[in-house]
Design an enzyme around this catalytic site. Structure first.
Site, PDB file in Angstrom:
ATOM      1  N   ASP A 487       0.812  -1.219   0.000  1.00 18.83           N
ATOM      2  CA  ASP A 487       0.000   0.000   0.000  1.00 18.83           C
ATOM      3  C   ASP A 487       0.844   1.268   0.000  1.00 18.83           C
ATOM      4  OD1 ASP A 487      -2.718  -0.797   0.132  1.00 18.83           O
ATOM      5  OD2 ASP A 487      -2.431  -1.450   2.188  1.00 18.83           O
TER       6      ASP A 487
HETATM    7  C1  BGC Z   1       0.287   1.342   6.318  1.00 18.88           C
HETATM    8  C2  BGC Z   1      -0.002   0.137   5.520  1.00 18.88           C
HETATM    9  C3  BGC Z   1      -1.478  -0.008   5.391  1.00 18.88           C
HETATM   10  C4  BGC Z   1      -2.093   1.268   4.851  1.00 18.88           C
HETATM   11  C5  BGC Z   1      -3.579   1.105   4.806  1.00 18.88           C
HETATM   12  C6  BGC Z   1      -0.365   2.525   5.703  1.00 18.88           C
HETATM   13  O1  BGC Z   1      -0.110   3.648   6.463  1.00 18.88           O
HETATM   14  O2  BGC Z   1       1.658   1.489   6.430  1.00 18.88           O
HETATM   15  O3  BGC Z   1       0.575  -1.012   6.102  1.00 18.88           O
HETATM   16  O4  BGC Z   1      -1.760  -1.059   4.527  1.00 18.88           O
HETATM   17  O5  BGC Z   1      -1.747   2.358   5.617  1.00 18.88           O
HETATM   18  O6  BGC Z   1      -4.316   2.257   4.788  1.00 18.88           O
HETATM   19  C1  NOJ Z   2      -1.649  -3.785   5.426  1.00 21.34           C
HETATM   20  C2  NOJ Z   2      -2.813  -3.945   4.524  1.00 21.34           C
HETATM   21  O1  NOJ Z   2      -3.929  -4.371   5.253  1.00 21.34           O
HETATM   22  C3  NOJ Z   2      -2.496  -4.932   3.424  1.00 21.34           C
HETATM   23  O2  NOJ Z   2      -3.583  -5.017   2.538  1.00 21.34           O
HETATM   24  C4  NOJ Z   2      -1.250  -4.517   2.710  1.00 21.34           C
HETATM   25  O3  NOJ Z   2      -0.996  -5.450   1.706  1.00 21.34           O
HETATM   26  C5  NOJ Z   2      -0.089  -4.387   3.662  1.00 21.34           C
HETATM   27  N1  NOJ Z   2      -0.452  -3.471   4.696  1.00 21.34           N
HETATM   28  C6  NOJ Z   2       1.181  -3.915   2.984  1.00 21.34           C
HETATM   29  O4  NOJ Z   2       1.160  -2.579   2.676  1.00 21.34           O
END
Ligand code: BGC
Ligand code: NOJ
Length: 816
Positions: A487
């Protein structure tokens, strides 16, 4: 150092001191009413949706950590001394303390001034209420007069509004107190038809419902005025902050015990039967009183507790293993499976790190969570697939998440994460392999929940593939969109404004940045859909999917291979990310895992090179790091990944979700020792002895362990709600132990440490139970060539699915 111990026979983790490094939590509830509960009774409850139907208040990011909970106070009415048997909120030093987190329940026991107290918290199956069962025992040699106070702070339903909109909500709170039951009915007078209630099994000596009366001016929950003086004020809340508190006075003779039950529940009335009498404003209690009466009776509460235990035993008995590793056994048999069920229920909504407000059910997340629980409750996996597919967009794209209460895609978080739709194919494939229920492909489901747009699920999956093929970049690799699995790799964002969301901001046209990860995912998904098409006899498309997969694989090998490992992406300038030629971020874990899992590079030796590179550059004793070197500064063209300090989260943290991809890749390469070694590095139970470093719960996976570049290397964060649960479960059960459901049966293909003499698995599969004995007399890693099924030999290592009949089938396999 440890803060407790595993009691495997009871399937509990027993915490032996209340001041754990972080709150160590557990979940209550399995269906509609849920709660989180910490080792000091902190936490909150909600009905279906942690944002829209929050029942009780909790204060995230508070000091002390973990505040707001299901608290009880005990007061010795002769000495005036008071304490909390769960330690919080008074934090009086207890003489004895244990918290046993079990499957769907938590029991906190303690002893203070010769009074033994124990509270058992759980939610009966099929009910929208929680039971707090308090037992007290007087271990003094003299009679003791105690006042018992319960307490809960009600949330005014919408947790976001409750935490922000004070100009309104300081005036809306309403309660009703009838026959000792406290009803929380904020907004019931207008458009809500639901209320909460808080009931007690004993005759009350008093109650309170107005927070500032109960606590007293400028006082906190550690020393409420009512508790200090030993008598409630019988307050009724008008606005401000409504609470529930019962006071029960008990005199205990020496050695005498007493049990008190408190119920906190949620109830809905038909909208035309809200009031009784009908023209009044009083809650119609007729529909709820039978439930309240039922569970205030101890025999019924006890029976409900036994039922809950049986429910979990049955679920977990789907897969049980005995290996030479206690850490593997305990996680597979109990905690990892349990965590998979919790992530299925919660997705990423409510934990100690997820506020229940921001992130509902993730499309990508829920599709992957399926991998971990589908064998336990295939029918609920089916429902989940249907819910997810119904939010899919007509383009084949997906909302990144949806709200569980409305089952609608959430516009605040938006869409355009170009990997999202492909996960639906993998989730559906997992369901088909487990259940053999091909009828799901024929289910007619809408797009974006829009009636009239229904097509069979199969077409949803086709559109998922097409979504990728219609979005290819300059090298023929998939365009990344907002981001892919990572993400935080935001290649079209270019945000220079504080506070802008990396997940919803786009400043580029998105026509250049490409993802090698999505390419690998596409190859895997397209091959899966080809098999589905063939086996489901659903058309001629199989050939097309295989051709598309082959083309993507060729493109990937041409433009996605860096010489020693797979590249990660191309950025908006068309420059490589995750290449030896980069200054920072030279190698990323995701494409190594996913491309190899898709079968890419296994034949030409690239896979082995990539795995060797992972070992050399990314592996640490605490797990495998996401990328190296960490980004040392913020890069406008990379986005959130470079917003994190080095070593944390996606910027070179050990993002545990990705580690099992490497375990699986190692297993596919036949490396049983490496696969299991990586497995143990992040296995929470194996990390229990270093709890002071790991800090999170030793019974569940955390999303992240700080990487080598961090000041706190080895420190875990974001426990519980993570795809780590499902993927590790898949890695150990399906790839290392090798008991793998396939469309036509159960594959037995272990890839284990050579030192293992064997292991034994009991696996329920499509209506029969297989007892599988694997032997490894020659100390090999892999190689089952034939199976003995009920004594008769069959060639190969696939157990063909038998007619469902409740049979127990004995299987023997030897590595040779
Ligand atoms: C986090 C990610 C997460 C994303 C979802 C980010 O700030 O680092 O791990 O998946 O937010 O909104
Ligand atoms: C948390 C999110 O829930 C997941 O969908 C994503 O793949 C990981 N973060 C990595 O960014």
């Amino acid at each position: 150092m440890r803060y407790g111990y595993f009691d495997d026979d009871r399937r509990e983790y027993v915490i032996t001191r209340p001041d754990t490094p972080l709150p160590w939590i557990n979940y209550l509830g399995c269906e509609a009413y849920f709660g989180i509960i910490s080792n000091t009774a902190g936490g909150y409850s909600f009905y279906r949706d942690a944002r829209l139907r929050r029942i009780s208040r909790y204060r995230y990011n508070n000091a002390p950590f973990d505040f707001g909970g299901r608290y009880i106070y005990l007061r010795d009415q002769d000495t005036g001394e008071f304490w909390s048997p769960t330690w919080q909120p008074t934090r009086r030093t207890l003489e004895e303390y244990t918290c046993s987190h079990g499957l769907g329940y938590t029991i906190i026991g303690s002893r203070y001034s010769c009074i033994a107290a124990e509270v058992r918290y759980f939610i009966p199956l099929g009910e929208n209420l929680e039971i707090w069962q308090l037992s007290l025992k007087n271990e003094h040699g003299h009679p003791t007069r105690l006042a018992v106070f319960s307490s809960i702070e009600f949330c005014l339903w919408d947790a976001w509004d409750d935490a922000t909109n004070f100009q309104r909500n300081f005036s809306t709170g309403q309660v009703e107190v009838q026959d000792g039951v406290i009803y929380h009915k904020t907004e019931y007078r207008e458009r809500r038809n639901h209320f909460a209630y808080f009931a007690c099994s004993e005759k009350l000596a008093g109650f309170d419902t107005q927070r500032d009366v109960f606590l007293g001016p400028y006082r906190g929950w550690d020393s409420p005025a009512a508790v200090e003086r030993g008598r409630c004020f019988d307050s009724i809340a008008y606005g401000w902050a409504p609470i529930g508190c019962h006071q029960v006075d008990v005199t205990l003779q020496p050695k005498e015990s007493r049990e008190i039950i408190f119920l906190l529940g949620y109830h809905e009335n038909p909208s035309d039967e809200k009031f009784d009498p009908p023209d009044s404003q009083a809650i119609n209690r007729k529909t709820v009183l039978p439930v309240i009466r039922k569970y205030l009776a101890a025999p019924n509460a006890n029976a409900a507790f036994e039922e809950l235990k049986d429910y979990w035993s049955t679920l977990l008995s789907t897969f049980q293993v005995r290996t030479p590793s206690a850490d593997a056994d305990r996680m597979v048999n109990i905690w990892n499976a349990y965590q998979c069920m919790v992530t299925f229920n919660m997705s990423r909504s409510a934990s100690f790190y997820e506020s229940g407000i921001g992130r509902g059910m993730g499309f990508r997340d829920s599709s992957q969570d399926l991998l971990g629980f589908v064998h336990m409750i295939p029918e609920r996996a089916r429902e989940r697939i249907i819910d997810l597919a119904a939010t899919q967009l007509p383009t084949g794209g997906a909302f990144h998440q949806y709200q569980p209460l409305t089952k609608r895609g959430n516009n605040d978080v938006g869409s355009g994460f170009n990997d999202d739709p492909l996960w639906l194919i993998l989730g559906t494939a997992a369901y088909l392999k487990e259940s053999g229920d091909w009828s799901i492909l024929e289910e007619k489901l809408p797009y974006e929940n829009e009636p009239g747009t229904e097509t069979p699920l199969y077409e949803h999956l086709q559109r998922s593939l097409r979504y990728t093929l219609e979005r290819l970049g300059p090298h023929g690799l998939p365009l990344i969109g907002r981001a892919d699995w990572n993400d935080c790799l935001n290649l079209n964002c270019f945000s220079d404004t504080p506070g802008q969301s990396f997940q919803t901001t786009t400043n580029k046209d998105g026509k250049t940045a490409e993802s090698v990860f999505i390419a690998g995912l596409f190859v895997m998904a397209a091959r899966e859909l080809a098999v589905i098409a063939q086996k489901g006899r659903l058309g001629e498309e199989a050939g097309q999917y295989l051709a598309a997969a082959a083309k993507m694989e060729a493109t990937l090998l041409q433009h996605g291979w860096d010489g020693n490992w797979f590249l990660r992406a191309y950025d908006d300038y068309g420059q490589k990310i995750g290449s030896a030629s980069c200054e920072e971020g030279r190698i990323f874990i995701e494409p190594q895992g996913f491309c190899i899992m898709a079968g890419i590079g296994l034949e030409n030796g690239d896979a082995l090179k990539a795995l060797a590179a992972v070992k050399e550059h990314l592996a640490t004793p605490h797990g495998i790091i996401l990328q190296q070197p960490a980004y040392s500064r913020y890069y406008l063209h990379l986005g959130e990944i470079s917003s994190y300090p080095p070593g944390y989260k996606e910027n070179a943290g050990i993002f545990c979700h990705t580690n099992p991809w490497i375990m699986i890749a190692e297993a596919m390469a036949g490396h049983g020792d490496d696969a299991f070694d990586y497995y143990l590095r992040i296995n929470p139970s194996a990390r229990e002895p270093i709890s002071e470093i790991h800090r999170c719960e030793p019974y569940v996976y955390a999303q992240m362990i700080a990487g080598r570049d961090a000041a706190t290397h080895g420190e875990a964060k974001n426990s519980w709600l993570t795809g780590t649960a499902a993927w590790n479960y898949a890695a150990i059960t399906q790839w290392i132990l090798g008991i793998r459901p396939e469309y036509d049966g159960l594959r037995i293909d272990p890839v284990i440490p050579a030192a293992w003499g064997g292991f034994r698995v009991t696996r329920r599969f499509r209506g029969n139970t297989y007892v599988i004995e694997v032997k490894n007399p020659a100390s090999l890693n892999r190689g089952v060539k034939k199976l003995l099924v009920d004594g008769g030999e069959i060639p190969g290592n696939l157990l063909p699915a038998a007619e469902p009949g409740g049979a127990v089938i004995h299987v023997e396999a030897a590595l040779e």
